[in-house]
Design a protein around this motif. Structure first.
Motif, PDB file in Angstrom:
ATOM      1  N   VAL A  69       0.837  -1.201   0.000  1.00 16.98           N
ATOM      2  CA  VAL A  69       0.000   0.000   0.000  1.00 16.98           C
ATOM      3  C   VAL A  69       0.872   1.252   0.000  1.00 16.98           C
ATOM      4  O   VAL A  69       0.605   2.221  -0.722  1.00 16.98           O
ATOM      5  CB  VAL A  69      -0.956   0.001   1.207  1.00 16.98           C
ATOM      6  N   GLN A  89       2.225   1.735  -3.485  1.00 21.05           N
ATOM      7  CA  GLN A  89       1.195   2.176  -4.422  1.00 21.05           C
ATOM      8  C   GLN A  89       0.769   3.615  -4.156  1.00 21.05           C
ATOM      9  O   GLN A  89       0.464   4.356  -5.108  1.00 21.05           O
ATOM     10  CB  GLN A  89      -0.013   1.242  -4.341  1.00 21.05           C
ATOM     11  N   GLU A  90       0.744   4.021  -2.897  1.00 20.01           N
ATOM     12  CA  GLU A  90       0.369   5.412  -2.604  1.00 20.01           C
ATOM     13  C   GLU A  90       1.456   6.375  -3.069  1.00 20.01           C
ATOM     14  O   GLU A  90       1.170   7.488  -3.509  1.00 20.01           O
ATOM     15  CB  GLU A  90       0.089   5.585  -1.118  1.00 20.01           C
ATOM     16  N   HIS A 111     -10.637   1.876  -5.260  1.00 19.52           N
ATOM     17  CA  HIS A 111      -9.564   2.451  -6.074  1.00 19.52           C
ATOM     18  C   HIS A 111     -10.094   3.466  -7.085  1.00 19.52           C
ATOM     19  O   HIS A 111      -9.471   4.506  -7.317  1.00 19.52           O
ATOM     20  CB  HIS A 111      -8.812   1.338  -6.809  1.00 19.52           C
ATOM     21  N   HIS A 162      -7.226   3.020   1.901  1.00 14.44           N
ATOM     22  CA  HIS A 162      -6.520   1.939   1.198  1.00 14.44           C
ATOM     23  C   HIS A 162      -5.855   0.994   2.195  1.00 14.44           C
ATOM     24  O   HIS A 162      -5.960  -0.232   2.078  1.00 14.44           O
ATOM     25  CB  HIS A 162      -5.490   2.551   0.249  1.00 14.44           C
ATOM     26  N   MET A 163      -5.170   1.551   3.180  1.00 17.63           N
ATOM     27  CA  MET A 163      -4.469   0.737   4.173  1.00 17.63           C
ATOM     28  C   MET A 163      -5.448  -0.066   5.027  1.00 17.63           C
ATOM     29  O   MET A 163      -5.264  -1.273   5.254  1.00 17.63           O
ATOM     30  CB  MET A 163      -3.605   1.626   5.061  1.00 17.63           C
ATOM     31  N   GLY A 166      -7.003  -2.854   3.008  1.00 16.61           N
ATOM     32  CA  GLY A 166      -6.056  -3.938   2.808  1.00 16.61           C
ATOM     33  C   GLY A 166      -5.883  -4.787   4.051  1.00 16.61           C
ATOM     34  O   GLY A 166      -5.891  -6.023   3.989  1.00 16.61           O
TER      35      GLY A 166
END
Length: 250
Positions: free
Chosen positions: A75, A78-79, A171, A197-198, A201
């Motif tokens: 993550v 990707q961030e 997303h 997002h985190m 996940g």
């Protein structure tokens, strides 16, 4: 019947994305290119992360903490890549605006910018679904289904499709929120996206518990609905403010 099931799982994971693509993205070639380039970028990022983690395999199936570290690093990567993607887009936006000025055409409207962000997010979501869901669905077209011990209430393929759909939603609309946050310097939007997002996940780790999928999937959809609500609120605010500025300038 299993062919129908395989198609059904695929449509669960990507059906809404396909509808969004047909109704919004497909009408503008530039948005199609944005989706494709974004999808390629995120697929490459996932492949890079899987290559890096290949050195630590096999991971004990009974321990959850190595997967937590994997999720946190993925993550984070990707961030960071999202910020890089934004900077590329911003340079492209400046080029398009400069070209519009030279040919005496209007610059990109706010709705155009939001659609570009939406296309970038859709590419990210589809890449995630292809990598984590569609690559697993080939056996779903065979003569039987598959269950795992820790989620015996639902077929494994259905669980994968439902998780993929939640992440596609997160997303896709997170990119709109993030682009707005970067453009406005809005710290709330900038922080909201990586946090969601985190958290989403890490929520997948609930699946390690017996029957965890019955809890983890609703939690993921709660995060997806939170993302949708925040995105909708932000878009409404921006459009209202933009309309007010246009009316005051007339």
């Amino acid at each position: 019947m299993t062919v129908a099931a395989g198609i059904g799982y695929s449509l669960i994971a990507l059906g809404p994305s396909l509808s969004l693509f047909v109704s919004v993205i497909s009408k503008k070639p530039f948005l199609i290119l944005t989706v494709l380039s974004s999808m390629l970028l995120w697929l490459i990022s996932l492949i890079v992360m899987s290559g890096l983690w290949r050195a630590f395999l096999p991971i004990s199936s009974s321990a959850w903490w190595p997967y937590a570290i994997l999720i946190i690093t993925s993550v984070g990567f990707q961030e960071g890549l999202r910020v890089f993607f934004w900077r590329i887009y911003k340079k492209l936006e400046d080029i398009l605006d400069a070209f519009a000025d030279r040919v005496s055409k209007p610059r990109l409207f706010l709705t155009d910018k939001m659609q570009i962000a939406l296309a970038g997010g859709l590419g990210h979501g589809v890449a995630h679904a292809v990598f984590f869901c569609l690559s697993l669905l080939t056996p779903a077209f065979g003569p039987a289904t598959f269950y795992i011990e820790k989620c015996s209430k639902m077929p494994f393929f259905l669980v994968s499709a439902l998780i993929a759909l939640s992440f596609v939603t997160i997303h896709t609309f997170s990119m709109v929120i993030a682009f707005n946050g970067y453009a406005e310097g809005n710290k709330v939007d900038q922080i909201f996206v990586p946090v969601v997002h985190m958290v989403a996940g890490l929520m997948t780790l609930v699946n390690f518990a017996h029957g965890g999928c019955m809890i983890g999937i609703p939690l993921l959809y709660l995060m997806a609905m939170l993302t949708l609500m925040h995105c909708g609120k932000m878009v409404w605010r921006r459009l209202t403010e933009n309309r007010g500025r246009q009316e005051s300038s007339q």
